[in-house]
Scaffold this active site. Structure first.
Site, PDB file in Angstrom:
ATOM      1  N   ARG A 205       1.034  -1.255  -0.111  1.00  0.00           N
ATOM      2  CA  ARG A 205      -0.029  -0.074   0.091  1.00  0.00           C
ATOM      3  C   ARG A 205       0.802   1.386   0.094  1.00  0.00           C
ATOM      4  O   ARG A 205       2.279   1.170   0.132  1.00  0.00           O
ATOM      5  CB  ARG A 205      -0.902  -0.063   1.307  1.00  0.00           C
ATOM      6  CG  ARG A 205      -1.860  -1.392   1.103  1.00  0.00           C
ATOM      7  CD  ARG A 205      -2.892  -1.066   2.169  1.00  0.00           C
ATOM      8  NE  ARG A 205      -3.648  -2.394   2.326  1.00  0.00           N
ATOM      9  CZ  ARG A 205      -4.798  -2.507   1.562  1.00  0.00           C
ATOM     10  NH1 ARG A 205      -4.998  -1.629   0.462  1.00  0.00           N
ATOM     11  NH2 ARG A 205      -5.347  -3.784   1.753  1.00  0.00           N
ATOM     12  N   THR A 213       0.229   0.292  -5.373  1.00  0.00           N
ATOM     13  CA  THR A 213      -0.217  -0.808  -6.257  1.00  0.00           C
ATOM     14  C   THR A 213      -1.616  -1.554  -5.729  1.00  0.00           C
ATOM     15  O   THR A 213      -2.754  -1.841  -6.238  1.00  0.00           O
ATOM     16  CB  THR A 213       0.613  -1.672  -6.731  1.00  0.00           C
ATOM     17  OG1 THR A 213       1.752  -1.045  -7.585  1.00  0.00           O
ATOM     18  CG2 THR A 213      -0.101  -2.911  -7.858  1.00  0.00           C
ATOM     19  N   ASP A 266      11.745   7.508   3.474  1.00  0.00           N
ATOM     20  CA  ASP A 266      11.816   6.375   2.539  1.00  0.00           C
ATOM     21  C   ASP A 266      13.306   6.169   2.408  1.00  0.00           C
ATOM     22  O   ASP A 266      13.618   6.500   1.363  1.00  0.00           O
ATOM     23  CB  ASP A 266      11.035   6.299   1.306  1.00  0.00           C
ATOM     24  CG  ASP A 266      10.906   4.805   0.625  1.00  0.00           C
ATOM     25  OD1 ASP A 266      11.192   3.900   1.346  1.00  0.00           O
ATOM     26  OD2 ASP A 266      10.040   4.672  -0.447  1.00  0.00           O
ATOM     27  N   SER A 274      13.468  -3.617   2.029  1.00  0.00           N
ATOM     28  CA  SER A 274      11.927  -3.806   1.939  1.00  0.00           C
ATOM     29  C   SER A 274      11.470  -4.300   0.700  1.00  0.00           C
ATOM     30  O   SER A 274      10.830  -5.412   0.549  1.00  0.00           O
ATOM     31  CB  SER A 274      11.155  -2.381   2.011  1.00  0.00           C
ATOM     32  OG  SER A 274       9.771  -2.462   1.660  1.00  0.00           O
TER      33      SER A 274
END
Length: 502
Positions: A205, A213, A266, A274
């Site tokens: 998510r 997506t 991020d 990740s």
């Protein structure tokens, strides 16, 4: 033997998201005898269940004597009902926090350090503040290659792993993000699986974007698949389109993403760990990674892109995964829709070969398919592109998407936003640039991705001529307040640059 401290549970009716909270009276004898104070970390036990919760102190009238209030997530994780009795203790020391402190002071972390941290986060022993500390100290370029490998392996080992013994090669694709509307995954999965490749795709998510997506696909099909469902769908179709958070593949990643989303963070090492941990856990052997480069994308320069590519490739190799990175244009959004429903409409238009389908989304998806076919068949990118184009143009990709969706529970009809507003160009000229970051923020202020129907639709691309009569974008929102809030931001931002051509 330590004396039991027992209180009855009371449902406070408070949603504290994923962090359990316990509420106790300010005159509570347990607090006084144990020295508990606001923000203390406490261990709560009921039957065979045990959790760690953060203490909040409340005024006496809020709780009856003999009761402790619990937040929704605390009740859920303890599997307890209001009125049941819980035992309250000082939380045990979380030893892996020493490794976090070690990193704060600039020391390198080992695989054992990362394993301890990820295990404790996975078992909900860290508070949100402690998770945020770990993510922050690993952000930027603070993790070296060995540390990223260690973090990746620790995240893989924290959850389940899929294997596909009947398939020698298993494929995947991913985009590092930062480019609004870049929803190629469902198109790529449909094309390459129609072409014979096995691609069990799990997606995330949104972290910092207006749609992930999984958010987009959820508006048109079912993505909350179990591992057994994934295996069944892949057995039937050669592919799946699942939300990774539902299948416990690298499950700690979803706990980290929740905090990353709040911080709008991020980091490089966390990004690589990740992405690759989920590919490895899903049983993939080969992955193509889309790396958009642009001044307002996540990756801003070719120098930064090359560093990221080198790290992806080396970490993948160390973990037994073949990685190919593809540099793409990140100068402007892809497609026309930004937000879950609007992006779903774009990808459906491409799959259905509609005349008004966004060509940039189509071309980017075909490019990634070409690389996947080349990885699988060593046919060269041109032959791979020709194969992908034939599959899409023939309608086989659309048929395959419908087959996958049907196996996952069927297609759904996307909703529509209640409120819309179209903004026109501020002056005549050529649209010279679009700020990806500010545009993504605009879509989020309109309500995306929390409201799946919210976001914006782009009417104009960079390089096109506009006049004061030309629509530039249409905002979509589920509430008038969010629409007005987004418009207020737009009028003080500089998202679209229009160049005078006279």
């Amino acid at each position: 033997m330590k004396k039991a401290h027992l209180l009855k549970a009371m449902d406070m009716g408070i949603n504290t998201h994923h962090e359990p909270v316990i509420y106790m009276r300010e005159d509570c004898e347990i607090c006084r005898s144990e020295g508990f104070s606001a923000n203390s970390r406490l261990q709560l036990e009921y039957a065979d269940s045990s959790i760690i919760a953060t203490l909040n102190i409340v005024d006496n009238p809020v709780l009856p004597k003999g009761y402790a209030g619990l937040s929704k997530i605390a009740l859920q994780r303890l599997a307890i009902q209001a009125g049941d009795t819980i035992d309250i203790k000082q939380a045990p020391v979380v030893s892996s926090l020493a490794a976090v402190r070690k990193k704060i002071f600039g020391n390198r972390l080992s695989l054992d350090d990362f394993t301890g941290i990820i295990t404790d986060i996975s078992n909900h022993r860290y508070s949100d503040i402690e998770i945020a500390s770990f993510l922050s100290v690993c952000a930027g370029s603070r993790l070296n290659l060995e540390e990223i490998i260690g973090l990746t392996l620790a995240m893989v080992n924290s959850g389940k792993r899929l294997s596909w013994p009947e398939h020698k090669q298993v494929f995947d694709k991913h985009c590092v993000g930062g480019l609004p509307g870049n929803r190629t995954t469902p198109i790529v999965v449909s094309i390459v699986s129609a072409g014979g490749l096995t691609i069990p795709k799990t997606s995330s998510r949104a972290i910092t974007s207006p749609a992930g997506t999984a958010d987009t696909l959820e508006t048109i099909t079912h993505v909350n698949l179990s591992l057994a469902d994934m295996q069944r769908v892949v057995s039937q179709t050669g592919a799946c389109l699942a939300w990774g958070g539902a299948v416990s593949l690298s499950p700690t990643d979803d706990l980290l993403i929740r905090i990353e989303r709040a911080l709008e963070l991020d980091g490089e090492g966390q990004l690589i760990a990740s992405v690759l941990s989920k590919k490895i856990a899903a049983g993939s052997t080969h992955v193509v990674i889309d790396v958009p480069v642009g001044e307002t994308a996540k990756v801003r320069s070719h120098t930064d892109a090359q560093r990221l590519i080198d790290l992806f490739t080396q970490v993948g190799e160390a973990c037994g995964l073949t990685v190919r990175c593809v540099l793409t244009d990140g100068s402007q959004p892809v497609g026309q829709g930004i937000g879950p429903v609007l992006e779903a409409q774009d990808l459906l238009a491409v799959l259905q070969n509609k005349p008004d389908a966004p060509t940039d989304l189509r071309d980017r998806a075909l490019l990634l398919c070409a690389h996947l076919f080349d990885l699988a068949e060593q046919c060269g990118q041109q032959k791979g592109l020709e194969k992908a184009t034939t599959i899409l143009d023939s309608g086989a990709a659309w048929e395959q998407f419908q087959r996958i969706a049907e196996a996952q529970g069927g297609l759904k009809t996307p909703g529509k936003a209640r409120y819309r507003h179209t903004e026109r160009a501020s002056r005549n000229g050529m649209l010279n640039a679009i700020d990806n970051r500010q545009l993504a923020r605009l879509a989020k202020l309109a309500g995306a991705p929390s409201s799946a129907e919210a976001g914006l639709f782009l009417h104009t691309k960079v390089g096109e001529m506009v006049t004061t009569d030309s629509p530039v974008f249409t905002l979509h929102s589920q509430s008038k307040g969010e629409l007005d809030y987004a418009l207020a931001y737009y009028h003080q931002a500089s998202i679209f640059s229009i160049k005078d051509t006279q």
